[in-house]
Design a protein around this motif. Sequence first.
Motif, PDB file in Angstrom:
ATOM      1  N   SER A  30       0.815  -1.175   0.237  1.00 19.86           N
ATOM      2  CA  SER A  30       0.005   0.072  -0.078  1.00 19.86           C
ATOM      3  C   SER A  30       0.646   1.067   0.082  1.00 19.86           C
ATOM      4  CB  SER A  30      -0.847  -0.003   1.180  1.00 19.86           C
ATOM      5  OG  SER A  30      -0.156   0.270   2.458  1.00 19.86           O
ATOM      6  N   GLU A  31       0.320   2.445  -0.289  1.00 18.66           N
ATOM      7  CA  GLU A  31       0.802   3.678  -0.157  1.00 18.66           C
ATOM      8  C   GLU A  31       1.518   4.007   1.137  1.00 18.66           C
ATOM      9  OE1 GLU A  31      -0.478   8.340  -1.011  1.00 18.66           O
ATOM     10  OE2 GLU A  31      -1.543   6.820  -1.674  1.00 18.66           O
ATOM     11  N   ALA A  32       0.695   3.465   2.269  1.00 16.18           N
ATOM     12  CA  ALA A  32       1.154   3.627   3.574  1.00 16.18           C
ATOM     13  C   ALA A  32       2.721   2.908   3.840  1.00 16.18           C
ATOM     14  CB  ALA A  32       0.294   3.306   4.417  1.00 16.18           C
ATOM     15  N   SER A  33       2.532   1.624   3.364  1.00 18.17           N
ATOM     16  CA  SER A  33       3.963   0.769   3.516  1.00 18.17           C
ATOM     17  C   SER A  33       5.055   1.817   2.644  1.00 18.17           C
ATOM     18  CB  SER A  33       3.612  -0.320   2.722  1.00 18.17           C
ATOM     19  OG  SER A  33       2.780  -1.214   3.691  1.00 18.17           O
ATOM     20  N   ARG A  34       4.665   2.237   1.294  1.00 21.86           N
ATOM     21  CA  ARG A  34       5.828   2.782   0.506  1.00 21.86           C
ATOM     22  C   ARG A  34       6.165   3.968   1.258  1.00 21.86           C
ATOM     23  NH1 ARG A  34       1.674   1.364  -3.412  1.00 21.86           N
ATOM     24  NH2 ARG A  34       1.337   3.804  -3.866  1.00 21.86           N
ATOM     25  N   ALA A  35       5.414   4.847   1.991  1.00 20.84           N
ATOM     26  CA  ALA A  35       5.813   5.981   2.593  1.00 20.84           C
ATOM     27  C   ALA A  35       6.942   5.692   3.613  1.00 20.84           C
ATOM     28  CB  ALA A  35       4.657   6.615   3.501  1.00 20.84           C
ATOM     29  N   GLU A  36       6.666   4.514   4.459  1.00 20.72           N
ATOM     30  CA  GLU A  36       7.573   4.148   5.620  1.00 20.72           C
ATOM     31  C   GLU A  36       8.940   3.513   4.884  1.00 20.72           C
ATOM     32  OE1 GLU A  36       7.494   4.181   8.531  1.00 20.72           O
ATOM     33  OE2 GLU A  36       5.445   5.035   8.702  1.00 20.72           O
ATOM     34  N   VAL A  37       8.926   3.000   3.651  1.00 21.22           N
ATOM     35  CA  VAL A  37      10.047   2.486   2.902  1.00 21.22           C
ATOM     36  C   VAL A  37      10.767   3.922   2.790  1.00 21.22           C
ATOM     37  CG1 VAL A  37      11.085   1.686   1.018  1.00 21.22           C
ATOM     38  CG2 VAL A  37       9.193   0.644   2.194  1.00 21.22           C
ATOM     39  N   GLN A  38      10.312   4.809   2.223  1.00 19.85           N
ATOM     40  CA  GLN A  38      10.956   6.185   1.878  1.00 19.85           C
ATOM     41  C   GLN A  38      11.537   6.675   3.076  1.00 19.85           C
ATOM     42  OE1 GLN A  38      11.212   7.073  -1.437  1.00 19.85           O
ATOM     43  NE2 GLN A  38       9.963   5.387  -1.960  1.00 19.85           N
ATOM     44  N   LYS A  39      10.918   6.738   4.172  1.00 18.37           N
ATOM     45  CA  LYS A  39      11.852   7.232   5.576  1.00 18.37           C
ATOM     46  C   LYS A  39      12.924   6.215   5.638  1.00 18.37           C
ATOM     47  CE  LYS A  39       7.303   8.510   7.422  1.00 18.37           C
ATOM     48  NZ  LYS A  39       6.232   8.502   8.826  1.00 18.37           N
ATOM     49  N   MET A  40      12.878   5.067   5.578  1.00 20.26           N
ATOM     50  CA  MET A  40      13.900   3.989   5.831  1.00 20.26           C
ATOM     51  C   MET A  40      15.105   4.605   4.865  1.00 20.26           C
ATOM     52  SD  MET A  40      12.109   0.539   6.468  1.00 20.26           S
ATOM     53  CE  MET A  40      10.610   0.252   7.585  1.00 20.26           C
ATOM     54  N   ARG A  41      14.769   4.728   3.512  1.00 18.77           N
ATOM     55  CA  ARG A  41      15.923   5.135   2.780  1.00 18.77           C
ATOM     56  C   ARG A  41      16.756   6.253   3.237  1.00 18.77           C
ATOM     57  NH1 ARG A  41      13.316   4.916  -3.348  1.00 18.77           N
ATOM     58  NH2 ARG A  41      12.925   2.835  -3.685  1.00 18.77           N
ATOM     59  N   ALA A  42      15.866   7.285   3.535  1.00 21.05           N
ATOM     60  CA  ALA A  42      16.584   8.443   4.102  1.00 21.05           C
ATOM     61  C   ALA A  42      17.451   8.260   5.304  1.00 21.05           C
ATOM     62  CB  ALA A  42      15.325   9.563   4.371  1.00 21.05           C
ATOM     63  N   ALA A  43      17.081   7.233   6.117  1.00 19.80           N
ATOM     64  CA  ALA A  43      17.820   7.165   7.404  1.00 19.80           C
ATOM     65  C   ALA A  43      19.175   6.283   6.927  1.00 19.80           C
ATOM     66  CB  ALA A  43      17.069   6.323   8.348  1.00 19.80           C
ATOM     67  N   HIS A  44      19.455   5.811   5.860  1.00 20.04           N
ATOM     68  CA  HIS A  44      20.623   5.114   5.512  1.00 20.04           C
ATOM     69  C   HIS A  44      21.549   5.656   4.728  1.00 20.04           C
ATOM     70  CE1 HIS A  44      17.759   1.880   7.004  1.00 20.04           C
ATOM     71  NE2 HIS A  44      18.994   1.243   7.138  1.00 20.04           N
ATOM     72  N   ASP A  45      22.890   5.386   4.631  1.00 17.95           N
ATOM     73  CA  ASP A  45      23.992   5.906   3.811  1.00 17.95           C
ATOM     74  C   ASP A  45      23.453   5.387   2.192  1.00 17.95           C
ATOM     75  OD1 ASP A  45      24.998   7.005   5.996  1.00 17.95           O
ATOM     76  OD2 ASP A  45      26.444   5.597   6.455  1.00 17.95           O
ATOM     77  N   ALA A  46      23.046   4.477   2.080  1.00 13.82           N
ATOM     78  CA  ALA A  46      22.881   3.916   0.877  1.00 13.82           C
ATOM     79  C   ALA A  46      21.961   3.076   0.646  1.00 13.82           C
ATOM     80  CB  ALA A  46      24.204   3.052   0.494  1.00 13.82           C
ATOM     81  N   VAL A  47      21.245   2.926  -0.466  1.00 17.24           N
ATOM     82  CA  VAL A  47      20.396   1.989  -0.929  1.00 17.24           C
ATOM     83  C   VAL A  47      20.828   1.096  -2.082  1.00 17.24           C
ATOM     84  CG1 VAL A  47      18.114   1.869  -2.273  1.00 17.24           C
ATOM     85  CG2 VAL A  47      18.301   3.847  -0.647  1.00 17.24           C
ATOM     86  N   MET A  48      20.670  -0.131  -1.920  1.00 20.51           N
ATOM     87  CA  MET A  48      21.310  -1.086  -2.596  1.00 20.51           C
ATOM     88  C   MET A  48      20.271  -1.887  -3.478  1.00 20.51           C
ATOM     89  SD  MET A  48      23.567  -4.572  -1.471  1.00 20.51           S
ATOM     90  CE  MET A  48      25.204  -3.532  -1.065  1.00 20.51           C
ATOM     91  N   VAL A  49      20.528  -2.285  -4.520  1.00 24.51           N
ATOM     92  CA  VAL A  49      19.638  -3.242  -5.565  1.00 24.51           C
ATOM     93  C   VAL A  49      20.431  -3.895  -6.584  1.00 24.51           C
ATOM     94  CG1 VAL A  49      17.548  -1.781  -5.423  1.00 24.51           C
ATOM     95  CG2 VAL A  49      19.159  -1.413  -7.518  1.00 24.51           C
TER      96      VAL A  49
END
Length: 220
Positions: A30-49
């Motif tokens: 859901s959109e609510a879950s995706r919003a939490e993911v964005q906050k988690m990205r911002a709290a880390h030094d790097a995003v990996m895929v």
Amino acid sequence: MNRPRVTLKLATSLDGRIATASGESRWITSEASRAEVQKMRAAHDAVMVGVGTVRADDPELLARTAPPSANQPARVVLDTEFSLQPSGRLFASLDRAEIIVIGADDADGKRRAVLEGAGARTLGVGRGPAGIDAEAALTALMGVGIGSVFAEGGGQVAASLIAAGAVDRLEWFRAPIILGAEGRPAVGALALARLAEAPTWRRVALRELGPDLWESYERA
């Protein structure tokens, strides 16, 4: 610890699938879950895929928070052969966040030079059983100042990090849908012969988020 702290994010159906057999994945959660993911990205030094995720989804991998985050994480792509094309949304947003491509140190130097010429930083590491050595990749990131990594996909990246014993925290978002065995799994092959070999985590939180369940686990 000579590597960054790693959080693995999984956004899946109830049966652990991240996409249909055809590759459709927007949006499972859901959109609510995706919003939490964005906050988690911002709290880390790097995003990996992995490079497969970049090819399939053409992501920016920016932290889209409200209000906007002052600091954007580096975008890390695991790409054994440095085969990534320097195009798409990832490179179009190079002015907003760094791109680091990690591949095999014996891969084609010309392809690596093309990525560097387009503005990406490249790191070469040894090969592992199924691509690059995940532990070596994390050590290389630590060497360039990355202290925390938010790993987002796909299944092979998740499997390689888990197999290396490098996942410190799991953030698992489960949507109330079933995609079936033909759907794409969140975690690739681990080649476990016995239950006793399975890596374990301890659940530290369980929340409802819109229609989804959000589970947090720490390494046991």
